[in-house]
Design a protein around this motif. Structure first.
Motif, mmCIF file in Angstrom:
data_model
loop_
_atom_site.group_PDB
_atom_site.id
_atom_site.type_symbol
_atom_site.label_atom_id
_atom_site.label_comp_id
_atom_site.label_asym_id
_atom_site.label_seq_id
_atom_site.Cartn_x
_atom_site.Cartn_y
_atom_site.Cartn_z
ATOM 1 N N SER A 1 0.807 -1.216 0.000
ATOM 2 C CA SER A 1 0.000 0.000 0.000
ATOM 3 C C SER A 1 0.840 1.267 0.000
ATOM 4 C CB SER A 1 -0.904 -0.020 1.238
ATOM 5 O OG SER A 1 -1.639 1.179 1.319
ATOM 6 N N GLY A 2 0.334 2.265 -0.727
ATOM 7 C CA GLY A 2 0.877 3.615 -0.621
ATOM 8 C C GLY A 2 0.220 4.310 0.566
ATOM 9 N N VAL A 3 0.490 5.599 0.750
ATOM 10 C CA VAL A 3 -0.138 6.366 1.830
ATOM 11 C C VAL A 3 -1.655 6.324 1.637
ATOM 12 C CG1 VAL A 3 -0.392 8.648 2.871
ATOM 13 C CG2 VAL A 3 1.783 7.968 1.889
ATOM 14 N N VAL A 4 -2.370 5.981 2.690
ATOM 15 C CA VAL A 4 -3.821 5.867 2.571
ATOM 16 C C VAL A 4 -4.457 7.211 2.933
ATOM 17 C CG1 VAL A 4 -5.859 4.645 3.380
ATOM 18 C CG2 VAL A 4 -3.698 3.408 3.103
ATOM 19 N N GLY B 1 -7.912 9.771 9.944
ATOM 20 C CA GLY B 1 -6.801 8.861 10.205
ATOM 21 C C GLY B 1 -5.659 9.086 9.252
ATOM 22 N N GLY B 2 -4.580 8.357 9.504
ATOM 23 C CA GLY B 2 -3.435 8.364 8.603
ATOM 24 C C GLY B 2 -2.868 9.762 8.403
ATOM 25 N N MET B 3 -2.335 9.988 7.216
ATOM 26 C CA MET B 3 -1.609 11.224 6.944
ATOM 27 C C MET B 3 -2.516 12.454 6.956
ATOM 28 S SD MET B 3 0.954 11.944 3.814
ATOM 29 C CE MET B 3 -0.173 12.723 2.685
ATOM 30 N N ILE B 4 -3.731 12.313 6.412
ATOM 31 C CA ILE B 4 -4.629 13.477 6.322
ATOM 32 C C ILE B 4 -4.928 14.041 7.713
ATOM 33 C CG2 ILE B 4 -6.990 14.200 5.705
ATOM 34 C CD1 ILE B 4 -5.208 13.898 3.255
ATOM 35 N N LEU C 1 -8.786 5.649 0.965
ATOM 36 C CA LEU C 1 -9.259 4.648 1.937
ATOM 37 C C LEU C 1 -10.365 3.755 1.351
ATOM 38 C CD1 LEU C 1 -9.313 3.584 4.879
ATOM 39 C CD2 LEU C 1 -10.881 5.454 5.433
ATOM 40 N N CYS C 2 -11.228 4.386 0.571
ATOM 41 C CA CYS C 2 -12.325 3.646 -0.059
ATOM 42 C C CYS C 2 -11.770 2.569 -1.002
ATOM 43 C CB CYS C 2 -13.152 4.678 -0.814
ATOM 44 S SG CYS C 2 -14.491 3.988 -1.703
ATOM 45 N N ASP C 3 -10.709 2.920 -1.746
ATOM 46 C CA ASP C 3 -10.133 1.972 -2.705
ATOM 47 C C ASP C 3 -9.327 0.867 -2.020
ATOM 48 O OD1 ASP C 3 -11.154 2.910 -5.159
ATOM 49 O OD2 ASP C 3 -9.740 4.575 -5.137
ATOM 50 N N ILE C 4 -8.570 1.198 -0.967
ATOM 51 C CA ILE C 4 -7.779 0.135 -0.323
ATOM 52 C C ILE C 4 -8.720 -0.887 0.316
ATOM 53 C CG2 ILE C 4 -7.324 1.276 1.937
ATOM 54 C CD1 ILE C 4 -4.577 -0.599 0.317
ATOM 55 N N THR C 5 -9.828 -0.404 0.901
ATOM 56 C CA THR C 5 -10.753 -1.358 1.530
ATOM 57 C C THR C 5 -11.459 -2.191 0.450
ATOM 58 O OG1 THR C 5 -12.292 0.495 1.738
ATOM 59 C CG2 THR C 5 -11.102 -0.131 3.708
ATOM 60 N N ASN C 6 -11.836 -1.541 -0.663
ATOM 61 C CA ASN C 6 -12.433 -2.312 -1.769
ATOM 62 C C ASN C 6 -11.439 -3.332 -2.331
ATOM 63 O OD1 ASN C 6 -14.794 -0.914 -1.580
ATOM 64 N ND2 ASN C 6 -14.451 0.365 -3.384
ATOM 65 N N LEU C 7 -10.159 -2.941 -2.376
ATOM 66 C CA LEU C 7 -9.142 -3.849 -2.928
ATOM 67 C C LEU C 7 -8.961 -5.077 -2.023
ATOM 68 C CD1 LEU C 7 -7.039 -4.404 -5.127
ATOM 69 C CD2 LEU C 7 -5.416 -2.969 -3.869
#
Ligand code: NDP
Length: 301
Positions: free
Chosen positions: A162-165, A170-173, A200-206
């Protein structure tokens, strides 16, 4: 059917578990803290995987960018073992399970690819450890491998680098929101370094795609198809917030604040493409940094 999610209480884990439940799956979170529908790591080791486990996901890991924690040898050990040991525990439990789950989905980082101005990395690129994080990624990915041949035949391992989510809360944002909101945001150094990222939406879908798609296995790059630099991100995030982003943050400041070894995640970068991810038929909802930043900001207000 049931999905076991190590670290399901975290930034990525919370959204993943919500989506899985909406899809009708039962979810068992593995956590250090007790709670409803949760198991502790010790309980899991004692009792084995719950019956009817369709897939196991691991998202556990000490937060690397926790600014309140100094980059000491002890903290580095936490960062390392919280990922490698939890992954190994889950792999051993799958090995020991009488009925194997269909998939073991684990996360790793794009830090496995050495920062480089010219190279384009895909899932097929060779990786050679060069620092703390790339060593960690290698051991983290290796920890997911099964000892038993029959497990290897029956349970797919999918490793998402994963790249930065990017997502709210949460996370970087979460860390960058306030300075950017105050108009104090800016590029890091000259901003030319690549910043592999994913919404975040795409990493969870992935992760769900990896669970459900029976032909997907091996490494998938969890990065948006349109690579961006730190400057592209800075401009897009500032624009989404209607704020200027004129003040560059010197790399030196980041190195002092975070320690150089840890700051490499933001002071340097690599161009990573999701070649295999796309070839498995996965569709990104946020392929470009502008739409991702707009979404992150819109839900914040
Ligand atoms: P979080 O920081 O939200 O943490 C995830 C969970 O890990 C926590 O909820 C916690 O669960 C568990 N955890 C924390 N410290 C430890 C520890 N010392 N030992 C065991 N478990 C621990 O992570 P994210 O959701 O942001 O990320 C999930 C995974 O994805 C991490 O491994 C991370 O490295 C990786 N990743 C994340 C990226 C990002 O930008 N967010 C980018 C690339 C990779 P509990 O307290 O319930 O035990």
């Amino acid at each position: 059917s049931n999905i076991v999610v190590g670290g399901g209480t975290g930034f990525i884990g919370r959204m993943l578990c919500n989506k899985l439940q909406t899809k009708g799956y039962g979810v068992t979170v593995v956590s250090r803290m007790p709670g409803a529908n949760r198991l502790s790591w010790d309980e899991l080791k004692q009792n084995g995987l719950p019956d009817g486990t369709k897939a196991v996901v691991n998202l556990a890991g000490q937060n690397v960018m926790d600014m309140s924690r100094r980059w000491t040898a002890g903290f580095k050990q936490n960062v390392y073992f919280s990922r490698v040991n939890t992954t190994k525990t889950l792999a051993c439990l799958i090995d020991a399970a009488p009925a194997k789950p269909e998939a073991f989905v684990t996360i790793s980082g794009v830090g496995i690819y050495k920062p480089d101005c010219d190279k384009e990395y895909t899932e097929e690129s060779e990786t050679k450890p060069y620092d703390f994080f790339s060593d960690l990624c290698k051991d983290w990915e290796a920890a997911a491998q099964f000892e038993r041949t029959d497990t290897r035949e029956q349970c797919r391992i999918v490793t998402i680098r994963s790249g930065v989510v990017l997502g709210k809360d949460g996370g970087m944002i979460k860390q960058m929101y306030l300075p950017f909101y105050l108009g104090l945001g800016g590029p890091i150094g000259d901003g030319k370094q690549y910043m592999p990222w994913i919404h975040l939406c795409d990493i969870t879908n992935l992760i769900i795609h990896a669970i459900e798609c029976s032909t997907v296995k091996g490494v998938l790059n969890g990065v948006a198809p349109q690579p961006c630099t730190n400057m592209d991100f800075t401009k897009a995030f500032g624009k989404a917030l209607y704020r200027p982003t004129l003040i560059p943050v010197p790399k030196m400041a980041m190195n002092c604040l975070l320690n150089k070894e840890r700051a490499i995640m933001i002071t340097e970068g690599q161009k990573v493409l999701p070649k295999k991810t796309l070839s498995t038929g996965f569709e990104f909802q946020y392929p470009d940094i502008e739409s991702a930043c707009k979404q992150v900001v819109s839900t914040h207000q």
